[in-house]
Design a protein around this motif. Structure first.
Motif, PDB file in Angstrom:
ATOM      1  N   VAL A 112       8.802 -25.221  -3.477  1.00  0.00           N
ATOM      2  CA  VAL A 112       9.224 -24.089  -3.724  1.00  0.00           C
ATOM      3  C   VAL A 112       8.230 -22.868  -3.712  1.00  0.00           C
ATOM      4  CG1 VAL A 112      10.884 -24.885  -5.658  1.00  0.00           C
ATOM      5  CG2 VAL A 112       8.800 -24.365  -6.178  1.00  0.00           C
ATOM      6  N   PRO A 113       8.537 -21.784  -3.518  1.00  0.00           N
ATOM      7  CA  PRO A 113       7.602 -20.707  -3.103  1.00  0.00           C
ATOM      8  C   PRO A 113       6.841 -20.275  -4.452  1.00  0.00           C
ATOM      9  CG  PRO A 113       9.730 -19.840  -2.629  1.00  0.00           C
ATOM     10  CD  PRO A 113       9.807 -21.165  -3.209  1.00  0.00           C
ATOM     11  N   SER A 114       5.568 -20.058  -4.297  1.00  0.00           N
ATOM     12  CA  SER A 114       4.847 -19.610  -5.354  1.00  0.00           C
ATOM     13  C   SER A 114       3.928 -18.642  -5.021  1.00  0.00           C
ATOM     14  CB  SER A 114       3.878 -20.810  -6.027  1.00  0.00           C
ATOM     15  OG  SER A 114       2.805 -21.169  -4.781  1.00  0.00           O
ATOM     16  N   ALA A 115       3.363 -17.843  -5.872  1.00  0.00           N
ATOM     17  CA  ALA A 115       2.498 -16.480  -5.560  1.00  0.00           C
ATOM     18  C   ALA A 115       1.125 -16.701  -6.242  1.00  0.00           C
ATOM     19  CB  ALA A 115       3.364 -15.180  -6.078  1.00  0.00           C
ATOM     20  N   THR A 116       0.384 -16.183  -5.491  1.00  0.00           N
ATOM     21  CA  THR A 116      -1.112 -16.123  -5.859  1.00  0.00           C
ATOM     22  C   THR A 116      -1.550 -14.776  -5.630  1.00  0.00           C
ATOM     23  OG1 THR A 116      -2.071 -17.062  -4.009  1.00  0.00           O
ATOM     24  CG2 THR A 116      -1.573 -18.579  -5.566  1.00  0.00           C
ATOM     25  N   SER A 117      -2.757 -14.237  -6.289  1.00  0.00           N
ATOM     26  CA  SER A 117      -3.336 -13.048  -6.075  1.00  0.00           C
ATOM     27  C   SER A 117      -4.298 -13.242  -5.120  1.00  0.00           C
ATOM     28  CB  SER A 117      -3.524 -12.105  -7.394  1.00  0.00           C
ATOM     29  OG  SER A 117      -2.543 -11.834  -7.957  1.00  0.00           O
ATOM     30  N   VAL A 118      -4.896 -12.478  -4.222  1.00  0.00           N
ATOM     31  CA  VAL A 118      -5.956 -12.597  -3.382  1.00  0.00           C
ATOM     32  C   VAL A 118      -6.327 -10.982  -3.452  1.00  0.00           C
ATOM     33  CG1 VAL A 118      -5.193 -14.634  -2.105  1.00  0.00           C
ATOM     34  CG2 VAL A 118      -4.502 -12.168  -1.417  1.00  0.00           C
ATOM     35  N   PRO A 119      -7.797 -10.948  -3.208  1.00  0.00           N
ATOM     36  CA  PRO A 119      -8.258  -9.547  -3.168  1.00  0.00           C
ATOM     37  C   PRO A 119      -8.204  -9.121  -1.661  1.00  0.00           C
ATOM     38  CG  PRO A 119      -9.994 -11.337  -3.011  1.00  0.00           C
ATOM     39  CD  PRO A 119      -8.841 -11.996  -3.323  1.00  0.00           C
ATOM     40  N   ALA A 120      -8.124  -7.729  -1.612  1.00  0.00           N
ATOM     41  CA  ALA A 120      -7.989  -7.115  -0.522  1.00  0.00           C
ATOM     42  C   ALA A 120      -8.601  -5.760  -0.354  1.00  0.00           C
ATOM     43  CB  ALA A 120      -6.467  -6.776   0.014  1.00  0.00           C
ATOM     44  N   GLY A 121      -9.078  -5.136   0.497  1.00  0.00           N
ATOM     45  CA  GLY A 121      -9.783  -3.825   0.834  1.00  0.00           C
ATOM     46  C   GLY A 121      -8.938  -2.487   0.532  1.00  0.00           C
ATOM     47  N   GLU A 122      -9.418  -1.591   0.824  1.00  0.00           N
ATOM     48  CA  GLU A 122      -8.922  -0.464   0.429  1.00  0.00           C
ATOM     49  C   GLU A 122      -7.800  -0.210   1.763  1.00  0.00           C
ATOM     50  OE1 GLU A 122      -9.127   2.401  -1.731  1.00  0.00           O
ATOM     51  OE2 GLU A 122     -10.234   1.161  -2.738  1.00  0.00           O
ATOM     52  N   ALA A 123      -6.725   0.626   1.650  1.00  0.00           N
ATOM     53  CA  ALA A 123      -5.686   0.465   2.706  1.00  0.00           C
ATOM     54  C   ALA A 123      -5.299   2.256   2.883  1.00  0.00           C
ATOM     55  CB  ALA A 123      -4.602   0.002   2.568  1.00  0.00           C
ATOM     56  N   ALA A 124      -4.765   2.476   3.970  1.00  0.00           N
ATOM     57  CA  ALA A 124      -4.189   3.583   4.748  1.00  0.00           C
ATOM     58  C   ALA A 124      -2.917   3.798   4.217  1.00  0.00           C
ATOM     59  CB  ALA A 124      -4.336   3.932   5.928  1.00  0.00           C
ATOM     60  N   GLU A 125      -2.218   4.856   4.439  1.00  0.00           N
ATOM     61  CA  GLU A 125      -0.721   5.170   3.574  1.00  0.00           C
ATOM     62  C   GLU A 125       0.275   3.957   4.390  1.00  0.00           C
ATOM     63  OE1 GLU A 125       1.570   8.893   2.787  1.00  0.00           O
ATOM     64  OE2 GLU A 125       1.663   8.452   4.946  1.00  0.00           O
ATOM     65  N   SER A 126       0.171   3.778   5.438  1.00  0.00           N
ATOM     66  CA  SER A 126       1.244   2.726   6.078  1.00  0.00           C
ATOM     67  C   SER A 126       0.890   1.200   5.688  1.00  0.00           C
ATOM     68  CB  SER A 126       1.130   2.838   7.825  1.00  0.00           C
ATOM     69  OG  SER A 126       1.699   1.659   8.285  1.00  0.00           O
ATOM     70  N   PRO A 127      -0.182   0.803   5.590  1.00  0.00           N
ATOM     71  CA  PRO A 127      -0.457  -0.566   5.101  1.00  0.00           C
ATOM     72  C   PRO A 127      -0.223  -0.520   3.489  1.00  0.00           C
ATOM     73  CG  PRO A 127      -2.460  -0.022   6.371  1.00  0.00           C
ATOM     74  CD  PRO A 127      -1.478   1.307   6.370  1.00  0.00           C
ATOM     75  N   ARG A 128      -0.456   0.401   2.913  1.00  0.00           N
ATOM     76  CA  ARG A 128      -0.311   0.478   1.459  1.00  0.00           C
ATOM     77  C   ARG A 128       1.183   0.300   1.128  1.00  0.00           C
ATOM     78  NH1 ARG A 128      -2.282   5.221   0.386  1.00  0.00           N
ATOM     79  NH2 ARG A 128      -0.643   6.179  -0.028  1.00  0.00           N
ATOM     80  N   ILE A 129       1.928   1.282   1.757  1.00  0.00           N
ATOM     81  CA  ILE A 129       3.441   1.199   1.716  1.00  0.00           C
ATOM     82  C   ILE A 129       4.093  -0.208   1.934  1.00  0.00           C
ATOM     83  CG2 ILE A 129       5.805   1.817   2.585  1.00  0.00           C
ATOM     84  CD1 ILE A 129       4.345   4.705   3.171  1.00  0.00           C
ATOM     85  N   ARG A 130       3.753  -0.785   3.193  1.00  0.00           N
ATOM     86  CA  ARG A 130       4.010  -2.122   3.538  1.00  0.00           C
ATOM     87  C   ARG A 130       3.540  -3.039   2.553  1.00  0.00           C
ATOM     88  NH1 ARG A 130       1.714  -3.416   8.342  1.00  0.00           N
ATOM     89  NH2 ARG A 130       0.475  -1.558   8.427  1.00  0.00           N
ATOM     90  N   ALA A 131       2.310  -3.005   1.809  1.00  0.00           N
ATOM     91  CA  ALA A 131       1.837  -3.779   0.777  1.00  0.00           C
ATOM     92  C   ALA A 131       2.848  -4.019  -0.328  1.00  0.00           C
ATOM     93  CB  ALA A 131       0.543  -3.635   0.438  1.00  0.00           C
ATOM     94  N   ALA A 132       3.143  -2.535  -0.773  1.00  0.00           N
ATOM     95  CA  ALA A 132       4.075  -2.788  -1.950  1.00  0.00           C
ATOM     96  C   ALA A 132       5.268  -3.273  -1.695  1.00  0.00           C
ATOM     97  CB  ALA A 132       4.151  -1.058  -2.221  1.00  0.00           C
ATOM     98  N   LEU A 133       5.942  -3.056  -0.504  1.00  0.00           N
ATOM     99  CA  LEU A 133       7.296  -3.660  -0.274  1.00  0.00           C
ATOM    100  C   LEU A 133       6.985  -5.260  -0.068  1.00  0.00           C
ATOM    101  CD1 LEU A 133       8.474  -1.228   2.314  1.00  0.00           C
ATOM    102  CD2 LEU A 133       9.228  -1.332  -0.073  1.00  0.00           C
TER     103      LEU A 133
END
Length: 191
Positions: A112-133
Motif C-alpha cells: 500500500v502507498p505510504s508518505a514520508t517527508s523529505v527536505p527540499a530547497g526554495e522554489a519558484a512559483e511554478s515548482p511551488r504550485i506543482r509541489a502543493a498539488l
C-alpha cells in the motif's frame, strides 16, 4: 480537498471532454480560485509553461488515481491521455520534492502507498504550485481517504470523488440520474 478539485479540471459534457486548464486564462482563473491552498497572490497570472507543467502533473495524478480505484487498466475515457504508472509516480514525487518540506509517495509493487517527508530547497512559483498539488495527491493516496476514492461509473463521466456515505455510487446526483436512465434505456430497448 485540493487534489479532487485539481483532477476534476477535466470533465465530460454532452459535446465531449471539457478541460478547464486548456488555456492560460483557464489556468489563471483556476489558480486564483485556489490561492490559499497554492500559496498564490490574488493577482496570480499563469504562463503557458506553467499551464503545460500543471496539466502534465494532473494527468500523472489521474493515472495514480486510476490505479488506486481499479488496479487494472485505466478507463477508456482516460487511457489515451494518461502516462504510465511508473512515470506518473516519478512525476508526482519530483513535483512534491520542489516544496521546502515535501511528502514523498512510496508505493511498493505488492503493498500500500505510504508518505514520508523529505527536505527540499526554495522554489519558484511554478515548482511551488506543482509541489502543493503533488503533496495534496500524496496525502490522499497515502492516507485513509484512498479507501474512499472512486471513479464515477456514470456514462461519459471521468471524475473521481471521495465516497461520503455507504450508498454513494456516483460523483453527483446528475451522474446518478444519467446512469439510471441509461440502465433503464438498455433494459427496455430490446422489448
Amino acid at each position: 480537498m485540493l487534489v479532487l478539485d485539481f483532477v476534476s479540471t477535466v470533465r465530460a459534457t454532452r459535446s465531449g471532454l471539457l478541460d478547464t486548464l486548456s488555456d492560460v486564462s483557464g489556468m489563471t482563473e483556476w489558480g486564483r480560485a485556489h490561492t490559499a491552498e497554492l500559496g498564490l497572490s490574488a493577482d496570480f497570472t499563469a504562463t503557458e509553461t506553467l499551464r503545460r507543467e500543471v496539466v502534465e502533473l494532473r494527468q500523472g495524478v489521474r493515472a495514480l488515481f486510476a490505479k488506486a480505484v481499479a488496479p487494472g487498466p485505466v478507463s477508456s475515457a482516460d487511457a489515451d491521455r494518461l502516462p504510465g504508472f511508473a512515470a506518473s509516480l516519478d512525476l508526482v514525487n519530483a513535483a512534491a520534492f520542489a516544496a521546502p518540506l515535501a511528502p514523498r509517495l512510496d508505493w511498493p509493487a505488492e503493498g500500500v502507498p505510504s508518505a514520508t517527508s523529505v527536505p527540499a530547497g526554495e522554489a519558484a512559483e511554478s515548482p511551488r504550485i506543482r509541489a502543493a498539488l503533488a503533496a495534496s495527491a500524496i496525502d490522499l493516496l497515502a492516507g485513509p481517504y484512498r479507501e474512499r476514492l472512486r471513479a464515477c461509473p456514470a456514462p461519459r463521466c471521468v471524475l473521481y470523488f471521495a465516497k461520503e456515505h455507504p450508498r454513494q455510487e456516483w460523483c453527483s446526483v446528475g451522474c446518478g440520474n444519467r446512469a439510471r436512465a441509461a440502465r433503464h434505456y438498455h433494459q427496455h430497448r430490446d422489448r
